[in-house]
Design a protein around this motif. Structure first.
Motif, mmCIF file in Angstrom:
data_model
loop_
_atom_site.group_PDB
_atom_site.id
_atom_site.type_symbol
_atom_site.label_atom_id
_atom_site.label_comp_id
_atom_site.label_asym_id
_atom_site.label_seq_id
_atom_site.Cartn_x
_atom_site.Cartn_y
_atom_site.Cartn_z
ATOM 1 N N ALA A 1 3.469 5.749 -5.756
ATOM 2 C CA ALA A 1 3.337 5.740 -7.212
ATOM 3 C C ALA A 1 2.202 6.654 -7.667
ATOM 4 O O ALA A 1 2.331 7.367 -8.673
ATOM 5 C CB ALA A 1 3.109 4.307 -7.700
ATOM 6 N N VAL A 2 1.090 6.632 -6.915
ATOM 7 C CA VAL A 2 -0.031 7.519 -7.260
ATOM 8 C C VAL A 2 0.388 8.971 -7.071
ATOM 9 O O VAL A 2 0.127 9.833 -7.915
ATOM 10 C CB VAL A 2 -1.281 7.178 -6.411
ATOM 11 C CG1 VAL A 2 -2.373 8.229 -6.612
ATOM 12 C CG2 VAL A 2 -1.810 5.785 -6.760
ATOM 13 N N ALA A 3 1.092 9.238 -5.973
ATOM 14 C CA ALA A 3 1.540 10.617 -5.719
ATOM 15 C C ALA A 3 2.513 11.077 -6.793
ATOM 16 O O ALA A 3 2.497 12.232 -7.219
ATOM 17 C CB ALA A 3 2.189 10.708 -4.334
ATOM 18 N N ALA A 4 3.370 10.160 -7.260
ATOM 19 C CA ALA A 4 4.345 10.525 -8.298
ATOM 20 C C ALA A 4 3.677 10.737 -9.642
ATOM 21 O O ALA A 4 4.199 11.466 -10.492
ATOM 22 C CB ALA A 4 5.408 9.424 -8.415
ATOM 23 N N PRO B 1 0.827 -1.217 0.000
ATOM 24 C CA PRO B 1 0.000 0.000 0.000
ATOM 25 C C PRO B 1 0.860 1.265 0.000
ATOM 26 O O PRO B 1 0.513 2.254 -0.652
ATOM 27 C CB PRO B 1 -0.819 -0.137 1.288
ATOM 28 C CG PRO B 1 -0.899 -1.624 1.525
ATOM 29 C CD PRO B 1 0.410 -2.177 1.037
ATOM 30 N N GLU B 2 2.009 1.225 0.684
ATOM 31 C CA GLU B 2 2.893 2.409 0.718
ATOM 32 C C GLU B 2 3.489 2.675 -0.670
ATOM 33 O O GLU B 2 3.595 3.828 -1.102
ATOM 34 C CB GLU B 2 4.016 2.202 1.734
ATOM 35 C CG GLU B 2 3.564 2.135 3.191
ATOM 36 C CD GLU B 2 2.847 0.829 3.568
ATOM 37 O OE1 GLU B 2 3.059 -0.212 2.887
ATOM 38 O OE2 GLU B 2 2.053 0.848 4.522
ATOM 39 N N GLU B 3 3.911 1.590 -1.357
ATOM 40 C CA GLU B 3 4.454 1.775 -2.705
ATOM 41 C C GLU B 3 3.386 2.331 -3.642
ATOM 42 O O GLU B 3 3.666 3.189 -4.483
ATOM 43 C CB GLU B 3 4.970 0.435 -3.262
ATOM 44 C CG GLU B 3 6.313 0.002 -2.692
ATOM 45 C CD GLU B 3 6.778 -1.336 -3.268
ATOM 46 O OE1 GLU B 3 7.926 -1.390 -3.732
ATOM 47 O OE2 GLU B 3 6.005 -2.311 -3.244
ATOM 48 N N ILE B 4 2.178 1.824 -3.503
ATOM 49 C CA ILE B 4 1.093 2.279 -4.380
ATOM 50 C C ILE B 4 0.802 3.755 -4.123
ATOM 51 O O ILE B 4 0.641 4.541 -5.064
ATOM 52 C CB ILE B 4 -0.160 1.388 -4.182
ATOM 53 C CG1 ILE B 4 0.104 0.045 -4.886
ATOM 54 C CG2 ILE B 4 -1.411 2.067 -4.707
ATOM 55 C CD1 ILE B 4 -0.982 -0.977 -4.743
ATOM 56 N N ALA C 1 -8.133 3.896 -3.471
ATOM 57 C CA ALA C 1 -8.093 4.519 -2.142
ATOM 58 C C ALA C 1 -6.985 5.568 -2.059
ATOM 59 O O ALA C 1 -7.183 6.657 -1.511
ATOM 60 C CB ALA C 1 -7.895 3.447 -1.069
ATOM 61 N N ALA C 2 -5.828 5.251 -2.616
ATOM 62 C CA ALA C 2 -4.708 6.205 -2.577
ATOM 63 C C ALA C 2 -5.060 7.461 -3.365
ATOM 64 O O ALA C 2 -4.763 8.586 -2.931
ATOM 65 C CB ALA C 2 -3.443 5.558 -3.141
ATOM 66 N N GLY C 3 -5.721 7.286 -4.506
ATOM 67 C CA GLY C 3 -6.125 8.448 -5.321
ATOM 68 C C GLY C 3 -7.087 9.334 -4.559
ATOM 69 O O GLY C 3 -6.949 10.565 -4.557
ATOM 70 N N GLU C 4 -8.052 8.717 -3.867
ATOM 71 C CA GLU C 4 -9.026 9.503 -3.095
ATOM 72 C C GLU C 4 -8.322 10.242 -1.964
ATOM 73 O O GLU C 4 -8.558 11.426 -1.739
ATOM 74 C CB GLU C 4 -10.130 8.582 -2.553
ATOM 75 C CG GLU C 4 -11.154 8.254 -3.636
ATOM 76 C CD GLU C 4 -12.079 7.089 -3.267
ATOM 77 O OE1 GLU C 4 -11.959 6.528 -2.143
ATOM 78 O OE2 GLU C 4 -12.912 6.726 -4.132
#
Ligand SMILES: *Cc1c(COP(=O)(O)O)cnc(C)c1O
Length: 420
Positions: free
Chosen positions: A132-135, A126-129, A152-155
């Motif tokens: 990656a979404v933030a990047a 989940p941390e890598e994802i 979830a990361a995008g939201e």
């Protein structure tokens, strides 16, 4: 009556294609224009890995010439993640493919923009994802769980994630040294589950760009590579019916191999290029006119440009067998010891890099400095006579070398790496 020869004539042994391709001046292997003994002095210690910048550039040029403008070329960073190598390739290829957050950071450090970076591989945390979404890199989804985490990361971050679906096709590719598709796999989403996943992705509003299929590694057979690319294109066109918008990304994988063993012949790059052009023109472009077609290569771009350079520490004869004991070994170059996925151990090409002009050979066995019989670099091969101080070089060491080896085993220091 004609006399029969008592002994059948010995068949001339063709030189290993890898050995024939090595630049040599006088008695020495030359890496990046520098003779090996001079390079060893410059590095300051052995063993070390040396990567030839020009050979990498030349290889990219050959691939570009064979594949033309119809495809974008990516570099799979895991083959050789040395930052200088990745930096060099970043200026030559269209995209970087990464398989961990650390590789993603190496890729971003080169100045490559996130729209040219893709992140594949199972077990993204989940941390890598979230990183990656933030990047803003393209995330190649390997499962439904990853899809939920990306959403979830995008939201959480307030960004629209860019994704593609990595598909596990319903066919396997024959001829791959390592098979990574067909049947049950930890890689990708089974083709028959993709429509459900696409419905979910559509409902969540992520940016669904297209598909990725990576079928296997170390394939030397152009016809089988071509078959895989045709089958992959057909599969992607079928799956595209379930994508509401236009498909913009089709990654056909790659998997082109290099010759490691005496009977291996280089892959026919021209043939792969011809068939790829036909696949794009006849199967992909008419059905998916907005798609950028990608090929991603790791080993093929860097494998042959790398040399693992060791120094002979001891020369001993045991019950008739000559051993050269070198200061390197399987802890740096596991693949050459035969312990990285080989079923039957065969020798990687090795040279005495400072005796290249010597024609007379003896049979010698090259072993590393680890206290295990597994640490065998070359078993009973013809080499010019080498003494302590000479440089024994393992070829084809540019891909899956240092970072695919158990460097902590026996606690010897890490080797240097240089891009020359
Ligand atoms: C490892 C890998 C590659 C590179 O494979 P090579 O055989 O080194 O060209 C490309 N794509 C994906 C998804 C990979 O996992």
């Amino acid at each position: 009556m004609t006399a029969q020869p008592l002994v059948a004539p010995v068949e001339a042994v063709a030189p290993h294609p890898a050995v024939a391709a090595v630049p040599v001046a006088g008695d020495e292997v030359v890496v990046g224009g520098v003779p090996l003994t001079r390079l060893a002095a410059r590095v300051g210690s052995t063993p070390f890995f040396a990567y030839d910048r020009q050979r990498i550039s030349d290889r990219v040029g050959e691939v570009r010439a064979a594949f033309g403008d119809a495809v974008r070329l990516g570099y799979a960073v895991k083959a050789n993640p040395m930052p200088a190598v990745v930096q060099h390739l970043a200026g030559l290829v269209d995209a970087l493919d990464v398989a961990s957050a650390r590789e993603m950071h190496t890729a971003l450090d080169t100045g490559t923009t996130p729209d040219r970076i893709s992140f594949a591989g199972p077990g993204k945390t989940p941390e890598e994802i979230r990183s990656a979404v933030a990047a803003g890199v393209l995330i190649e989804l390997e499962s439904q769980t990853e899809a939920h985490r990306v959403v979830a990361a995008g939201e959480g971050l307030g960004v629209v994630p860019r994704v593609a679906v990595r598909v596990n096709p319903d066919f396997a590719v024959r001829g791959s040294g390592m098979r990574m598709s067909g049947g049950p796999q930890q890689f990708g989403v089974d083709a028959e589950q993709v429509p459900d996943l696409l419905r979910y992705l559509t409902a969540t509003g992520v940016d669904m760009t297209g598909f990725h299929v990576f079928a296997g590694s170390q394939n030397l057979d152009a016809e089988r590579i071509a078959d895989a690319q045709r089958a992959t294109a057909d599969l992607v066109v079928t799956l595209a019916d379930h994508v509401p918008g236009p498909v913009r990304y089709v990654n056909l994988g790659g998997g082109l191999g290099i010759p490691y063993f005496p009977k291996d012949r280089p892959v026919d790059l021209g043939r792969v290029g011809e068939s790829l052009a036909a696949v794009v023109a006849e199967r992909i472009a008419p059905a998916l006119p907005d798609a950028d077609v990608h090929i991603e290569l790791g080993r093929y771009l860097v494998g042959e440009a790398g040399y693992y350079v060791t120094r002979v520490i001891d020369r001993k004869v045991s019950r008739g067998r000559t051993y050269l004991v070198v200061d390197g070994g399987m802890h740096h170059q596991l693949a050459a010891s035969g312990n990285l996925g080989q079923v039957i151990r065969r020798n990687y090409p090795v040279l005495v890099g400072d005796h290249m002009a010597v024609r007379d050979t003896e049979q010698a066995t090259v072993v590393g400095c680890l206290c295990t019989p597994l640490d065998l670099l070359a078993d009973d091969v013809p080499l010019p006579r080498a003494e302590p101080g000479d440089l024994v070089v393992v070829l084809q060491a540019g891909a899956y070398g240092l970072t695919a080896s158990p460097t902590a085993f026996l606690g010897h220091p890490a080797p240097a790496e240089v891009l020359v």
